[in-house]
Scaffold this motif. Structure first.
Motif, PDB file in Angstrom:
ATOM      1  N   LEU A 158      -2.351   0.044   3.333  1.00 31.32           N
ATOM      2  CA  LEU A 158      -3.712   0.396   3.758  1.00 31.32           C
ATOM      3  C   LEU A 158      -4.174   1.714   3.132  1.00 31.32           C
ATOM      4  O   LEU A 158      -5.223   1.744   2.484  1.00 31.32           O
ATOM      5  CB  LEU A 158      -3.815   0.412   5.288  1.00 31.32           C
ATOM      6  N   PRO A 159      -3.373   2.803   3.271  1.00 32.47           N
ATOM      7  CA  PRO A 159      -3.792   4.035   2.581  1.00 32.47           C
ATOM      8  C   PRO A 159      -3.818   3.873   1.057  1.00 32.47           C
ATOM      9  O   PRO A 159      -4.745   4.346   0.396  1.00 32.47           O
ATOM     10  CB  PRO A 159      -2.740   5.073   2.980  1.00 32.47           C
ATOM     11  N   LEU A 160      -2.808   3.173   0.512  1.00 33.35           N
ATOM     12  CA  LEU A 160      -2.793   2.972  -0.940  1.00 33.35           C
ATOM     13  C   LEU A 160      -4.031   2.186  -1.377  1.00 33.35           C
ATOM     14  O   LEU A 160      -4.647   2.493  -2.396  1.00 33.35           O
ATOM     15  CB  LEU A 160      -1.505   2.243  -1.362  1.00 33.35           C
ATOM     16  N   GLY A 161      -4.394   1.193  -0.571  1.00 33.95           N
ATOM     17  CA  GLY A 161      -5.583   0.399  -0.884  1.00 33.95           C
ATOM     18  C   GLY A 161      -6.830   1.261  -0.910  1.00 33.95           C
ATOM     19  O   GLY A 161      -7.697   1.089  -1.761  1.00 33.95           O
ATOM     20  N   VAL A 214       8.265  -3.158  -1.469  1.00 37.72           N
ATOM     21  CA  VAL A 214       7.490  -2.587  -2.577  1.00 37.72           C
ATOM     22  C   VAL A 214       6.514  -3.631  -3.133  1.00 37.72           C
ATOM     23  O   VAL A 214       5.326  -3.349  -3.328  1.00 37.72           O
ATOM     24  CB  VAL A 214       8.440  -2.080  -3.696  1.00 37.72           C
ATOM     25  N   ALA A 215       7.008  -4.834  -3.347  1.00 38.63           N
ATOM     26  CA  ALA A 215       6.149  -5.893  -3.899  1.00 38.63           C
ATOM     27  C   ALA A 215       4.974  -6.188  -2.964  1.00 38.63           C
ATOM     28  O   ALA A 215       3.823  -6.287  -3.401  1.00 38.63           O
ATOM     29  CB  ALA A 215       6.960  -7.157  -4.136  1.00 38.63           C
ATOM     30  N   PHE A 216       5.263  -6.297  -1.675  1.00 39.33           N
ATOM     31  CA  PHE A 216       4.195  -6.580  -0.708  1.00 39.33           C
ATOM     32  C   PHE A 216       3.169  -5.458  -0.672  1.00 39.33           C
ATOM     33  O   PHE A 216       1.967  -5.703  -0.633  1.00 39.33           O
ATOM     34  CB  PHE A 216       4.783  -6.794   0.696  1.00 39.33           C
ATOM     35  N   VAL A 217       3.654  -4.215  -0.665  1.00 40.72           N
ATOM     36  CA  VAL A 217       2.732  -3.072  -0.600  1.00 40.72           C
ATOM     37  C   VAL A 217       1.816  -3.076  -1.819  1.00 40.72           C
ATOM     38  O   VAL A 217       0.590  -2.956  -1.699  1.00 40.72           O
ATOM     39  CB  VAL A 217       3.507  -1.736  -0.501  1.00 40.72           C
ATOM     40  N   PHE A 275     -12.008  -2.758   0.994  1.00 38.20           N
ATOM     41  CA  PHE A 275     -12.560  -1.413   1.243  1.00 38.20           C
ATOM     42  C   PHE A 275     -13.783  -1.179   0.357  1.00 38.20           C
ATOM     43  O   PHE A 275     -14.804  -0.662   0.809  1.00 38.20           O
ATOM     44  CB  PHE A 275     -11.519  -0.327   0.939  1.00 38.20           C
ATOM     45  N   ARG A 276     -13.648  -1.562  -0.919  1.00 36.12           N
ATOM     46  CA  ARG A 276     -14.755  -1.335  -1.853  1.00 36.12           C
ATOM     47  C   ARG A 276     -15.998  -2.073  -1.375  1.00 36.12           C
ATOM     48  O   ARG A 276     -17.098  -1.510  -1.344  1.00 36.12           O
ATOM     49  CB  ARG A 276     -14.366  -1.801  -3.258  1.00 36.12           C
TER      50      ARG A 276
END
Lengths: 213, 254
Positions: free
Chosen positions: A29-32, A89-92, A103-104
């Protein structure tokens, strides 16, 4: 078939599925949000690589990404990734790309006038984003986010391709050794319960934000 | 005392000159009405003065503080960012389409900026917000959300929101254009009351009768320049300018 043992093992495996679910959300979520910011950047040097990243993540199978990260990490970086960590990692990385686009959409859906009103009133850029824009974005993105959360619950079953023992893996082991389909039905019920809870949470969130349009 | 002074403002978008040398000044307590056809640059002028757009060249000062001036090469040089923000606080702006914050109650729409930006205490901000709501005849709507209000009520909230910051000058960008004629009246009444209290205001409007009644000074803009400027009597009744007359006669027909 010993149902007590079956259920116990399935519950344990569910914990693994839930771990992947929550770890993915906490980081993607934050990375997104970060990826969305990069995607909306006016600088080519930032938004072009970000668009490429989103293309790869959305344009190739998640299963392939799991395999690639788990088996490709050692030849490239020289260390063996833990299976569960590789799966996470893959899922994130994958979900961050989808979240970024959501978000965009939410951020770009906020009328310019909101930013202008905030600016004229003297709000700083971060006050404007966190107090004026983001709360409205959250309301708008709840329906598509609900979709993604539900998909994620089910997608955790893909982690078995790199040997992560999650709910569906344990279940199919039981089915093949006992030649009995009942565990599949139980697994289906488990996923349904999890997604029932997810759906309920989203309904509550939607209702709580329903006080304004 | 001069509140707003603008000299020779130029602004273009993608090669199209929208403002071509606009100069104007507003003194304390004065009400300036800006009229003119759509696309004449009225709104752009307001957006430039309120820092929603930047100018290409020219000079703007507000309350004696220089916001922007032309440098040696003729292009606009803005003062540093902190000073721009500080100058912005002298200014209030009321938008055509209100731009209230939909997720805040009416009260919070009004108190949020005084609390977050001016760092007033919640209590003080709330008391003055309730005072303003009373003045706007909206005391019973403090806890409502913008979507529950009529357009006229929303616009009055947005006027209260702007006033809560105690601006030295208040700008209105076609404040009644999004409202039906019935609701227009209640907004014009509020602006009239503010004028009676000697609030310094610049009103971009298509309401000619209102401009004539309330303004001390009227500017007629067309095609990015000020065609004529003067008292309402001078502009509306005794204009010698062909362009002004043509514009006003079309309004009288309508």
């Amino acid at each position: 078939m010993n149902y007590q043992v079956l259920i116990t093992q399935m519950l344990q495996a569910t914990l693994m599925s839930l771990q992947i679910f929550f770890v993915t959300l906490i980081f993607s979520l934050p990375l997104g949000m970060l990826v969305a910011t990069g995607r909306m950047s006016k600088y080519k040097i930032i938004h072009l690589p970000v668009r490429f990243y989103i293309l790869i993540m959305r344009g190739t199978p998640l299963m392939l990404q799991l395999l690639f990260i788990f088996y490709g990490f050692k030849p490239i970086f020289g260390i063996q990734l833990d299976r569960v960590l590789a799966a996470e990692v893959a899922f994130v990385l994958n979900y961050a790309a989808y979240f970024a686009e959501i978000f965009r959409g939410g951020i770009e859906g906020i009328p310019r006038g909101q930013y202008e009103a905030a600016k004229v009133l003297g709000f700083t850029r971060s006050q404007t984003f966190f107090r004026i824009i983001l709360p409205q974005v959250v309301k708008h993105i709840i329906p598509p986010m609900g979709n993604e959360f539900i998909t994620l619950v089910k997608d955790t079953s893909l982690a078995q391709v790199i040997g992560v023992v999650e709910l569906l893996k344990v279940t199919s082991n039981w089915v093949s050794s006992a030649v009995n389909m009942t565990p599949f039905a139980i697994a289906g019920l488990f996923y349904l319960i999890m997604n029932g809870i997810v759906t309920r949470c989203f309904t509550i969130a939607e209702n709580r934000l329903g006080y304004y349009r | 005392m001069q509140i707003l002074s603008a000299k020779n403002i130029h602004k273009s978008f993608d090669g199209t000159d929208v403002l071509r040398g606009i100069s104007l000044s507003v003194t304390k307590g004065q009400v300036l009405a800006v009229i003119g056809p759509s696309g004449s640059g009225k709104s752009t002028l307001l957006r430039c003065i309120t820092q929603l757009d930047t100018i290409d060249s020219g000079e703007i000062s507000i309350c004696g503080e220089l916001l922007v001036s032309s440098g040696a090469d003729g292009t606009a040089q803005y003062t540093d960012r902190a000073a721009c923000v500080k100058i912005g606080l002298h200014i209030g702006l009321v938008f055509q389409n209100f731009n209230l914050f939909p997720h805040f109650s009416v009260l919070r729409n009004i108190t949020e900026a005084p609390v977050r930006v001016l760092k007033r205490s919640g209590k003080v901000a709330e008391a003055s917000a309730r005072e303003l709501l009373k003045k706007m005849n909206l005391s019973d709507k403090a806890d409502a959300y913008p979507c529950q209000l009529s357009g006229g009520q929303q616009q009055r909230v947005s006027i209260a929101r702007a006033l809560a910051m105690n601006p030295d000058i208040l700008f209105f960008d076609e404040p009644t254009s999004a409202l039906d004629p019935e609701l227009t009246g209640e907004i014009l009444k509020v602006i009239r009351e503010l004028a009676a209290e000697h609030m310094t205001m610049v009103v971009v409007t298509h309401e000619m009768k209102f401009a004539r009644d309330v303004a001390d000074q009227v500017i007629f803009m067309d095609n990015g320049v000020i065609v004529e400027q003067g008292s309402p009597e001078q502009l509306f009744d005794n204009t010698k300018n062909e362009r002004t007359r043509a514009f006003l006669s079309r309004f009288n027909e309508a």
